[in-house]
Design a protein around this motif. Structure first.
Motif, mmCIF file in Angstrom:
data_model
loop_
_atom_site.group_PDB
_atom_site.id
_atom_site.type_symbol
_atom_site.label_atom_id
_atom_site.label_comp_id
_atom_site.label_asym_id
_atom_site.label_seq_id
_atom_site.Cartn_x
_atom_site.Cartn_y
_atom_site.Cartn_z
ATOM 1 N N SER A 1 -46.886 61.001 -10.935
ATOM 2 C CA SER A 1 -48.038 61.552 -10.220
ATOM 3 C C SER A 1 -47.756 62.954 -9.691
ATOM 4 O O SER A 1 -48.681 63.645 -9.276
ATOM 5 N N ALA A 2 -46.505 63.377 -9.742
ATOM 6 C CA ALA A 2 -46.187 64.757 -9.361
ATOM 7 C C ALA A 2 -46.811 65.742 -10.340
ATOM 8 O O ALA A 2 -46.792 66.948 -10.107
ATOM 9 N N THR B 1 -49.709 66.316 -10.503
ATOM 10 C CA THR B 1 -50.735 67.028 -9.739
ATOM 11 C C THR B 1 -50.199 68.372 -9.249
ATOM 12 O O THR B 1 -50.955 69.313 -9.077
ATOM 13 N N TRP B 2 -48.888 68.445 -9.047
ATOM 14 C CA TRP B 2 -48.275 69.727 -8.692
ATOM 15 C C TRP B 2 -48.538 70.735 -9.813
ATOM 16 O O TRP B 2 -48.909 71.881 -9.563
ATOM 17 N N SER C 1 -44.332 57.741 -8.652
ATOM 18 C CA SER C 1 -44.452 58.920 -7.790
ATOM 19 C C SER C 1 -44.010 60.189 -8.518
ATOM 20 O O SER C 1 -44.570 61.264 -8.293
ATOM 21 N N LEU C 2 -43.028 60.074 -9.415
ATOM 22 C CA LEU C 2 -42.621 61.245 -10.204
ATOM 23 C C LEU C 2 -43.710 61.625 -11.196
ATOM 24 O O LEU C 2 -44.013 62.800 -11.373
#
Length: 167
Positions: free
Chosen positions: A89-90, A92-93, A86-87
């Motif tokens: 995939s951040a 995308t931010w 999840s980190l």
């Protein structure tokens, strides 16, 4: 390295994971790289020493497991390491909110080609080998040879020609 001096979960996580290159190492393992040189190919600007240090640190905190494979050490994410997805995939931010005009030093084709290589859907390829030529302004042409069970990149065609080793 000096920590934040706080028993705060965010501060402690940043102590463990916030070093330069660390989350990129995790990204490479998430993408399927298992061996040191495969990880390094996905992060071509990291030094061997720093990559080794980051892998050791990730093993120490329990995010990565190091095992002896048939061709040397292999690295896999533990359950704790899988939660780092999840980190990663951040990122995308960053795509959404950071500047869209990259500096020249940020334009490295090698990681892009490696990422494309590992995302090939082999079942969708034709029976005969296929060659894709990439021409990007300011870079030498690159080639990707696509076969039913293999994708290889190189800067010469054919990639297996003398002096033109595939990467």
């Amino acid at each position: 390295m000096t920590g934040y001096g706080q028993f705060c979960s965010m501060a402690r996580a940043h102590d463990a994971l916030g070093g330069r290159w660390t989350l990129l190492v995790v990204r490479e393992i998430l993408c399927g790289s298992r061996r040191f040189n495969d990880i390094r190919r996905g992060i071509p600007r990291v030094s061997r020493t720093v990559l080794s240090e980051r892998l050791q640190a990730l093993v120490l905190v329990g995010a990565v497991a190091r095992t002896d494979g048939p061709h040397g050490p292999e690295y896999t994410l533990t359950e704790a390491g899988q939660e780092l997805a999840s980190l990663v995939s951040a990122g995308t931010w960053g795509q959404r909110w950071l500047a869209r005009a990259p500096a020249n030093e940020d334009l490295d084709l090698e990681p892009l080609l490696i990422d494309m290589q590992r995302r090939v859907r082999f079942e969708a390829l034709p029976k005969k080998p296929l060659v894709v030529r990439f021409e990007v302004r300011g870079h030498r042409p690159r080639f990707m040879l696509l076969k039913k069970a293999e994708a290889s990149c190189g800067d010469r065609w054919p990639p297996w020609s003398p002096g033109g080793a595939a990467t």
